[in-house]
Design a protein around this motif. Structure first.
Motif, PDB file in Angstrom:
ATOM      1  N   PRO A   1       0.960  -1.605   0.114  1.00 42.92           N
ATOM      2  CA  PRO A   1      -0.345   0.097   0.109  1.00 42.92           C
ATOM      3  C   PRO A   1       0.745   1.212   0.176  1.00 42.92           C
ATOM      4  N   TYR A   2       1.680   1.418   1.254  1.00 42.14           N
ATOM      5  CA  TYR A   2       2.256   2.389   0.984  1.00 42.14           C
ATOM      6  C   TYR A   2       3.347   2.934  -0.681  1.00 42.14           C
TER       7      TYR A   2
ATOM      8  N   VAL B   1       8.875  -9.651  -1.209  1.00 44.94           N
ATOM      9  CA  VAL B   1       7.675  -9.386   0.050  1.00 44.94           C
ATOM     10  C   VAL B   1       8.551  -9.658   1.830  1.00 44.94           C
TER      11      VAL B   1
ATOM     12  N   LYS C   1      16.366  -9.256   1.668  1.00 39.30           N
ATOM     13  CA  LYS C   1      16.838  -8.687   1.114  1.00 39.30           C
ATOM     14  C   LYS C   1      17.874  -7.729   0.836  1.00 39.30           C
TER      15      LYS C   1
ATOM     16  N   TYR D   1      17.965  -0.590   6.632  1.00 37.78           N
ATOM     17  CA  TYR D   1      16.239   0.126   6.530  1.00 37.78           C
ATOM     18  C   TYR D   1      15.559  -0.710   5.502  1.00 37.78           C
ATOM     19  N   ARG D   2      14.355  -1.634   5.874  1.00 36.62           N
ATOM     20  CA  ARG D   2      14.298  -3.354   4.573  1.00 36.62           C
ATOM     21  C   ARG D   2      12.354  -2.644   4.199  1.00 36.62           C
ATOM     22  N   LYS D   3      12.314  -1.530   4.848  1.00 38.31           N
ATOM     23  CA  LYS D   3      10.993  -1.311   4.754  1.00 38.31           C
ATOM     24  C   LYS D   3      10.507  -0.740   3.287  1.00 38.31           C
ATOM     25  N   THR D   4       9.503  -0.956   2.876  1.00 36.70           N
ATOM     26  CA  THR D   4       8.900  -0.449   1.470  1.00 36.70           C
ATOM     27  C   THR D   4       7.415   0.640   1.564  1.00 36.70           C
ATOM     28  N   PRO D   5       7.977   1.625   0.718  1.00 38.64           N
ATOM     29  CA  PRO D   5       9.146   1.664  -0.311  1.00 38.64           C
ATOM     30  C   PRO D   5      10.413   1.960  -0.418  1.00 38.64           C
TER      31      PRO D   5
ATOM     32  N   SER E   1       7.774   6.737   2.718  1.00 41.68           N
ATOM     33  CA  SER E   1       6.956   7.811   1.490  1.00 41.68           C
ATOM     34  C   SER E   1       6.719   8.557   2.041  1.00 41.68           C
ATOM     35  N   GLN E   2       6.930   9.235   3.318  1.00 39.13           N
ATOM     36  CA  GLN E   2       7.373  10.276   3.323  1.00 39.13           C
ATOM     37  C   GLN E   2       8.110  11.438   3.318  1.00 39.13           C
TER      38      GLN E   2
ATOM     39  N   LYS F   1      -1.772   6.612   9.483  1.00 43.73           N
ATOM     40  CA  LYS F   1      -0.964   6.254  10.792  1.00 43.73           C
ATOM     41  C   LYS F   1      -2.393   5.881  11.123  1.00 43.73           C
TER      42      LYS F   1
ATOM     43  N   ARG G   1       6.210 -10.888   9.526  1.00 41.89           N
ATOM     44  CA  ARG G   1       6.018  -9.842  10.544  1.00 41.89           C
ATOM     45  C   ARG G   1       5.511  -9.545  11.624  1.00 41.89           C
TER      46      ARG G   1
ATOM     47  N   PHE H   1       9.748  -8.338  11.665  1.00 43.02           N
ATOM     48  CA  PHE H   1       8.652  -6.708  11.595  1.00 43.02           C
ATOM     49  C   PHE H   1       7.797  -6.089  12.650  1.00 43.02           C
TER      50      PHE H   1
HETATM   51  N1  LIG Z   1       6.545   4.657   6.971  1.00 45.78           N
HETATM   52  C1  LIG Z   1       6.279   3.954   5.866  1.00 45.78           C
HETATM   53  C2  LIG Z   1       5.607   2.988   5.937  1.00 45.78           C
HETATM   54  C3  LIG Z   1       6.445   1.661   4.690  1.00 45.78           C
HETATM   55  C4  LIG Z   1       5.446  -0.067   5.361  1.00 45.78           C
HETATM   56  O1  LIG Z   1       5.349   0.049   6.486  1.00 45.78           O
HETATM   57  N2  LIG Z   1       5.674  -0.517   4.167  1.00 45.78           N
HETATM   58  C5  LIG Z   1       5.429  -2.018   4.520  1.00 45.78           C
HETATM   59  C6  LIG Z   1       4.808  -2.250   2.993  1.00 45.78           C
HETATM   60  S1  LIG Z   1       3.494  -1.259   2.578  1.00 45.78           S
HETATM   61  C7  LIG Z   1       6.068  -2.939   4.931  1.00 45.78           C
HETATM   62  O2  LIG Z   1       7.450  -2.187   4.817  1.00 45.78           O
HETATM   63  N3  LIG Z   1       6.582  -3.969   4.754  1.00 45.78           N
HETATM   64  C8  LIG Z   1       7.387  -5.100   5.140  1.00 45.78           C
HETATM   65  C9  LIG Z   1       8.493  -4.981   4.163  1.00 45.78           C
HETATM   66  O3  LIG Z   1       7.973  -4.841   3.167  1.00 45.78           O
HETATM   67  O4  LIG Z   1       9.580  -5.968   4.580  1.00 45.78           O
HETATM   68  C10 LIG Z   1       6.581   4.440   4.832  1.00 45.78           C
HETATM   69  O5  LIG Z   1       5.840   5.550   4.904  1.00 45.78           O
HETATM   70  O6  LIG Z   1       7.547   4.513   3.789  1.00 45.78           O
END
Ligand SMILES: N[C@@H](CCC(=O)N[C@@H](CS)C(=O)NCC(=O)O)C(=O)O
Length: 305
Positions: free
Chosen positions: A13-14, A36, A40, A50-54, A66-67, A99, A125, A128
């Motif tokens: 979603p982000y 996913v 990674k 840092y592992r989050k997406t995107p 994304s901010q 949020k 997760r 995570f």
């Molecule tokens: N605050 C972050 C939140 C990002 C987030 O939580 N993304 C989810 C996917 S939508 C994520 O990282 N999930 C774990 C992963 O992909 O490893 C942003 O705005 O980018």
């Protein structure tokens, strides 16, 4: 070839927020598909952990969260703006909307669509989020999550009550894209009038308008090509002192930067520049050499290493 590289995966979603942002600005971009779940290695070679997406990459500059990605896109490509009604309220609205609705929306999907989750997803997760994820407890929580979403969606819906097309007026902006991605995720998983959206026809029409923005012009890139781009480029970041820094941080100091919510993997580097909304650190990777990693300030902890 475009300079904009987005590291993401389709069901994130982000990432949909950023893809729609690229669409709103009519940009061409290269898509690098992320796994996913962990590991990674190609992503963390760029980010330092840092592992989050995107994650957005432009040359040897890596933008996390994304901010900050949206902020950087706005800085580099100001027209059309993510801020048709000005800054401040748009950022606050974006922060509140995502949020409060992202977590309930994804939790409902995780509980009710286990078929859509890859093997090892819930374990990943759990790490995570730092919480135990129990499928039975998740299912039991769904009614309350629907209640929470309904309350927040009603506020969005009421905002559209005067007939405006978007949350802040006639033009789409950051607030719309941030409020949209959890709605998009529910619709992807449960159909276009998924509960509790079915009670909000105005919100459904608004979601159609955002979907129509599209994703700009997307092309494919391999993770290796993205690493090559980073290795062959030089960062645009320049040493800058923040005279208002509350604790007098200075370029050259070694710091860690860590998200304060989920995916709390610290990234270590040398502070290059910072201001009220951004911190840039320089780090070195064996394969790609020096890169600068950019993070937002809101939602991140900066500590001496
Ligand atoms: N605050 C972050 C939140 C990002 C987030 O939580 N993304 C989810 C996917 S939508 C994520 O990282 N999930 C774990 C992963 O992909 O490893 C942003 O705005 O980018």
């Amino acid at each position: 070839m475009t300079d904009i590289i987005l590291h993401h995966y389709d069901i994130s979603p982000y990432s949909e927020k950023v893809r729609t942002g690229l669409g709103l600005k009519g940009l061409a971009w290269a898509s690098v598909e992320l796994p996913v779940i962990m590991p990674k290695p190609n992503l963390t070679a760029l980010t330092g952990g840092y592992r989050k997406t995107p994650v957005l990459q432009i040359g040897a500059d890596i933008y996390c969260d994304s901010q900050l990605i949206m902020r950087e896109l706005e800085r580099r490509y100001p027209t059309p703006s993510f801020y048709p009604a000005g800054h401040g309220a748009a950022d606050a609205l974006a922060w509140w909307a995502e949020k409060t609705t992202f977590s309930p929306a994804v939790s409902i999907a995780f509980a009710k669509r286990p078929d859509a989750l890859p093997e090892g997803f819930l374990e990943d997760r759990a790490k995570f989020s730092g919480r135990n994820i129990d499928p039975i407890a998740m299912m039991a929580a769904v009614p309350n999550l629907l209640d929470q979403l309904r309350a927040h969606f009603d506020w969005l819906d009421q905002t559209l009550a005067d007939g405006r097309s978007f949350l802040q007026g006639p033009a789409a902006g950051l607030a719309d894209l941030a409020a949209y991605h959890p709605v998009w995720f529910l619709r992807q998983n449960f159909g276009s009038a998924a509960a509790p959206l079915d009670g909000f026809p105005r919100l459904l029409t608004w979601a159609e308008r955002i979907a129509a923005i599209g994703h700009g012009s997307r092309s494919q890139m391999s993770a290796q090509q993205a690493l090559d781009v980073a290795r062959d480029a030089t960062s645009i970041a320049r040493a800058t002192v923040d005279p208002q820094d509350p604790i007098g941080r200075k370029p050259g100091q070694t710091v860690t930067v860590t998200p304060d919510d989920t995916g709390r993997d610290p990234v270590v580097g040398e502070l290059v520049a910072s201001d009220v909304h951004e911190i840039v650190i320089r780090r070195s990777d064996r394969e790609i050499g020096e890169v600068c990693v950019h993070f937002p300030r809101a939602g991140f902890v900066v500590a001496p290493a």
